[in-house]
Design a protein around this motif. Structure first.
Motif, PDB file in Angstrom:
ATOM      1  N   VAL A   6      10.291   8.320   7.075  1.00 18.26           N
ATOM      2  CA  VAL A   6       9.342   7.664   6.174  1.00 18.26           C
ATOM      3  C   VAL A   6       9.226   6.203   6.600  1.00 18.26           C
ATOM      4  N   VAL A   7       8.073   5.839   7.113  1.00 22.72           N
ATOM      5  CA  VAL A   7       7.844   4.482   7.613  1.00 22.72           C
ATOM      6  C   VAL A   7       7.341   3.600   6.477  1.00 22.72           C
ATOM      7  N   GLN A   8       8.000   2.459   6.291  1.00 20.24           N
ATOM      8  CA  GLN A   8       7.619   1.508   5.249  1.00 20.24           C
ATOM      9  C   GLN A   8       6.626   0.495   5.825  1.00 20.24           C
ATOM     10  N   ILE A   9       5.532   0.265   5.116  1.00 25.14           N
ATOM     11  CA  ILE A   9       4.526  -0.702   5.560  1.00 25.14           C
ATOM     12  C   ILE A   9       4.048  -1.496   4.349  1.00 25.14           C
ATOM     13  N   ILE A  10       3.959  -2.802   4.502  1.00 23.80           N
ATOM     14  CA  ILE A  10       3.443  -3.667   3.440  1.00 23.80           C
ATOM     15  C   ILE A  10       2.070  -4.173   3.877  1.00 23.80           C
ATOM     16  N   VAL A  11       1.076  -4.027   2.995  1.00 22.76           N
ATOM     17  CA  VAL A  11      -0.302  -4.395   3.341  1.00 22.76           C
ATOM     18  C   VAL A  11      -0.892  -5.280   2.245  1.00 22.76           C
ATOM     19  N   ASP A  12      -1.605  -6.306   2.655  1.00 21.46           N
ATOM     20  CA  ASP A  12      -2.298  -7.153   1.684  1.00 21.46           C
ATOM     21  C   ASP A  12      -3.388  -6.336   0.987  1.00 21.46           C
ATOM     22  N   TYR A  13      -3.484  -6.488  -0.332  1.00 22.60           N
ATOM     23  CA  TYR A  13      -4.429  -5.654  -1.085  1.00 22.60           C
ATOM     24  C   TYR A  13      -5.890  -5.951  -0.739  1.00 22.60           C
ATOM     25  N   HIS A  14      -6.150  -7.087  -0.093  1.00 16.47           N
ATOM     26  CA  HIS A  14      -7.520  -7.396   0.321  1.00 16.47           C
ATOM     27  C   HIS A  14      -8.016  -6.444   1.419  1.00 16.47           C
ATOM     28  N   GLU A  15      -7.101  -5.674   2.015  1.00 13.92           N
ATOM     29  CA  GLU A  15      -7.489  -4.729   3.059  1.00 13.92           C
ATOM     30  C   GLU A  15      -8.067  -3.430   2.492  1.00 13.92           C
ATOM     31  N   ALA A  16      -8.053  -3.266   1.175  1.00 13.87           N
ATOM     32  CA  ALA A  16      -8.543  -2.022   0.565  1.00 13.87           C
ATOM     33  C   ALA A  16      -9.989  -1.682   0.949  1.00 13.87           C
ATOM     34  N   PRO A  17     -10.931  -2.643   0.902  1.00 15.61           N
ATOM     35  CA  PRO A  17     -12.321  -2.290   1.239  1.00 15.61           C
ATOM     36  C   PRO A  17     -12.507  -1.787   2.670  1.00 15.61           C
ATOM     37  N   SER A  18     -11.623  -2.177   3.577  1.00 17.78           N
ATOM     38  CA  SER A  18     -11.759  -1.752   4.978  1.00 17.78           C
ATOM     39  C   SER A  18     -11.385  -0.291   5.178  1.00 17.78           C
ATOM     40  N   GLY A  19     -10.676   0.288   4.209  1.00 19.48           N
ATOM     41  CA  GLY A  19     -10.209   1.664   4.340  1.00 19.48           C
ATOM     42  C   GLY A  19      -8.846   1.775   4.993  1.00 19.48           C
ATOM     43  N   LEU A  20      -8.267   0.641   5.399  1.00 20.43           N
ATOM     44  CA  LEU A  20      -6.989   0.680   6.113  1.00 20.43           C
ATOM     45  C   LEU A  20      -5.850   1.192   5.231  1.00 20.43           C
ATOM     46  N   ILE A  21      -5.831   0.762   3.976  1.00 25.72           N
ATOM     47  CA  ILE A  21      -4.744   1.190   3.085  1.00 25.72           C
ATOM     48  C   ILE A  21      -4.763   2.705   2.901  1.00 25.72           C
ATOM     49  N   ASP A  22      -5.950   3.273   2.715  1.00 25.19           N
ATOM     50  CA  ASP A  22      -6.062   4.731   2.575  1.00 25.19           C
ATOM     51  C   ASP A  22      -5.619   5.439   3.853  1.00 25.19           C
ATOM     52  N   GLU A  23      -6.051   4.915   4.999  1.00 32.30           N
ATOM     53  CA  GLU A  23      -5.678   5.531   6.279  1.00 32.30           C
ATOM     54  C   GLU A  23      -4.161   5.512   6.474  1.00 32.30           C
ATOM     55  N   LEU A  24      -3.543   4.392   6.146  1.00 36.85           N
ATOM     56  CA  LEU A  24      -2.091   4.284   6.302  1.00 36.85           C
ATOM     57  C   LEU A  24      -1.358   5.198   5.318  1.00 36.85           C
ATOM     58  N   SER A  25      -1.850   5.261   4.090  1.00 35.81           N
ATOM     59  CA  SER A  25      -1.190   6.073   3.057  1.00 35.81           C
ATOM     60  C   SER A  25      -1.241   7.563   3.383  1.00 35.81           C
ATOM     61  N   GLU A  26      -2.318   7.983   4.043  1.00 34.35           N
ATOM     62  CA  GLU A  26      -2.501   9.405   4.349  1.00 34.35           C
ATOM     63  C   GLU A  26      -1.979   9.785   5.734  1.00 34.35           C
TER      64      GLU A  26
END
Length: 231
Positions: A6-26
């Motif tokens: 399980v890889v831990q990653i911290i992402v700034d919430y401003h990245e949500a509109p780019s789709g990056l957070i969803d891509e990383l989560s999935e």
């Protein structure tokens, strides 16, 4: 037996509109020896957009971000890069998109100069990716390498954003070029050319037109800015 990674990653919430957070989560894949998934924490990061370990922070720039930096906010990038080098032992820049050249009429030399500032002045590598999906894959690869191969922990740095004034940041960038350029010559170059970008784009003859800049110094500056980065 297949191990769970399980890889831990911290992402700034401003990245949500780019789709990056969803891509990383999935993000998920399986090899013969392990099954990899991610645990993504979103928060407000003071410096950088993504954290992969206690030493690796990533600033993500889309092609549009990069072009806008040149057109509207060139000076802000130097401050961002200075902050990244203070906050992380191994800062990275991900440049996401097909190409930065030939877009919106920006001269290729201006783009090369900006890349040179990031890699040469600040020593930060630029990792190119073609899409948000590739960015996510690259981030996971870095995070897995840090956390499972090198046994690094993940943490948010306590470093605050730089409080340097704009002229101080500009002098810092120019004085870091090398080739004998110190604080005094950086000041003269900026007063003559009026911006960091114009200093970066100047020819040898134009540089020689500045008080105190000899031809040997101008040639060194010109070479440093235009040479390909080879680590």
């Amino acid at each position: 037996m297949i191990k769970e990674h399980v890889v831990q990653i911290i992402v700034d919430y401003h990245e949500a509109p780019s789709g990056l957070i969803d891509e990383l989560s999935e993000y998920e894949y399986e090899t013969k020896t392990y099954h990899l998934t991610t645990n993504v924490e979103t928060t407000r990061l003071e410096i950088g957009d993504i954290i992969c370990s206690d030493r690796v922070g990533i600033e993500r720039k889309s092609v549009d971000d990069f072009i806008n930096t040149i057109i509207n906010h060139e000076r802000d990038l130097a401050g961002q890069m200075a902050d990244m080098t203070r906050a992380y032992k191994s800062p990275q820049v991900i440049l996401e998109g097909e190409t930065v050249f030939g877009i919106r009429g920006v001269h290729p030399e201006a783009l090369r100069a900006l890349k040179a500032m990031i890699t040469v002045n600040f020593g930060i590598p630029i990792i190119p990716t073609m899409s948000v999906e590739e960015t996510a894959a690259q981030v996971v690869t870095i995070a897995r390498r840090e956390q499972f191969r090198d046994k690094r922990k993940i943490s948010i740095p306590h470093t605050k954003r730089s409080t340097m004034t704009m002229p101080q940041m500009q002098r810092y960038v120019v004085s870091s070029i090398g080739g004998g350029v110190g604080g005094t010559k950086a000041e003269r170059l900026l007063k003559h050319f009026r911006s960091v970008r114009k200093v970066m784009n100047a020819s040898i003859d134009e540089l020689c037109g500045v008080e105190g800049i000899q031809k040997t110094t101008a040639e060194k500056i010109h070479k440093v800015i235009r040479s390909e980065y080879k680590a």
